[in-house]
Design a protein around this motif. Structure first.
Motif, PDB file in Angstrom:
ATOM      1  N   GLY A 133       0.823  -1.203   0.000  1.00 52.65           N
ATOM      2  CA  GLY A 133       0.000   0.000   0.000  1.00 52.65           C
ATOM      3  C   GLY A 133       0.858   1.255   0.000  1.00 52.65           C
ATOM      4  O   GLY A 133       2.089   1.190   0.024  1.00 52.65           O
TER       5      GLY A 133
ATOM      6  N   TYR B  65      -4.159  -1.383  11.480  1.00 53.73           N
ATOM      7  CA  TYR B  65      -3.668  -1.052  10.142  1.00 53.73           C
ATOM      8  C   TYR B  65      -2.148  -1.057  10.113  1.00 53.73           C
ATOM      9  O   TYR B  65      -1.518  -1.689   9.263  1.00 53.73           O
TER      10      TYR B  65
ATOM     11  N   THR C 218      -0.987  -6.729   3.337  1.00 54.03           N
ATOM     12  CA  THR C 218      -1.593  -5.557   2.702  1.00 54.03           C
ATOM     13  C   THR C 218      -3.109  -5.618   2.721  1.00 54.03           C
ATOM     14  O   THR C 218      -3.775  -4.615   2.991  1.00 54.03           O
TER      15      THR C 218
ATOM     16  N   GLU D 292      -5.392  -2.830   4.520  1.00 53.82           N
ATOM     17  CA  GLU D 292      -6.357  -2.001   3.789  1.00 53.82           C
ATOM     18  C   GLU D 292      -7.758  -2.117   4.386  1.00 53.82           C
ATOM     19  O   GLU D 292      -8.515  -1.142   4.387  1.00 53.82           O
TER      20      GLU D 292
ATOM     21  N   ALA E  11      -7.636   0.142   7.257  1.00 57.05           N
ATOM     22  CA  ALA E  11      -7.599   1.532   6.767  1.00 57.05           C
ATOM     23  C   ALA E  11      -9.007   1.973   6.353  1.00 57.05           C
ATOM     24  O   ALA E  11      -9.402   3.114   6.585  1.00 57.05           O
ATOM     25  N   GLN E  12      -9.771   1.062   5.764  1.00 57.61           N
ATOM     26  CA  GLN E  12     -11.156   1.385   5.381  1.00 57.61           C
ATOM     27  C   GLN E  12     -12.033   1.584   6.612  1.00 57.61           C
ATOM     28  O   GLN E  12     -12.911   2.451   6.620  1.00 57.61           O
TER      29      GLN E  12
END
Length: 190
Positions: free
Chosen positions: A51, A130, A139, A143, A146-147
């Motif tokens: 990322g 994260y 990853t 992610e 992160a979302q």
């Protein structure tokens, strides 16, 4: 300087500093993210993470800035409330500026409580997960976290902006209350 005047000065300074802290944190993030995106750093500790490394870097720095801002806002809000006596005295005289200042102060404090009690713990947990997943090179999991963080980000941004607006209104209204209260005795003597 009389005690009442000292209390007023402390109140105005605490509210002004609270506003500076909120604006400073928000401005830092607003500058940090696009700057690091444009720099596109690569982090040796995250070589297996596919990322964007700029987002990791900016997020780490911004999280520290917001944590420091949170630590500063709590005592500043407490001082603002503890020194609101002259504003409360203005309520007894039905002074609109005092009413506006206290309502804005209450709203800002409620927003701060929501940020610290609801949003920040949830967002900090998502960030920690994260970063851990990114550091381990996972990853997809990174992610996902992160979302999760990103889902709360618009609400957090609105809460911070609203806090800044409320603190600004509280500052202006408190200053107007003080200016009005100070001008009245001079007018009475004329």
């Amino acid at each position: 300087m009389a005690t009442r005047q000292i209390v007023i000065v402390v109140h105005l300074v605490s509210v002004a500093l609270w506003l500076a802290v909120v604006l400073g944190a928000g401005t830092s993030a607003a500058v940090l993210f696009p700057t690091l995106r444009d720099l596109d750093p690569a982090l040796p500790a995250f070589t297996d993470y596919d990322g964007p490394h700029w987002r990791l870097t900016a997020g780490r720095v911004a999280a520290t800035i917001f944590a420091l801002a949170d630590r500063a806002q709590l005592p500043l809000a407490a001082i603002a409330f503890l020194t609101a006596g002259p504003l409360i005295a203005g309520l007894r005289r039905r002074r609109p500026a005092a009413i506006v200042a206290l309502i804005a102060l209450l709203a800002a404090t409620a927003l701060l409580a929501f940020q610290l009690g609801v949003l920040r713990p949830r967002m900090d947990e998502a960030l920690a997960l994260y970063w851990a997943a990114a550091e381990s090179g996972d990853t997809a999991t990174a992610e996902t976290h992160a979302q999760t963080f990103g889902a709360d980000h618009p609400l957090a941004s609105r809460a911070i902006s609203s806090t800044a607006v409320c603190v600004f209104i509280a500052l202006i209204a408190a200053a107007a209350q003080v200016a009005g209260a100070t001008a009245r005795p001079a007018q009475d003597n004329a």
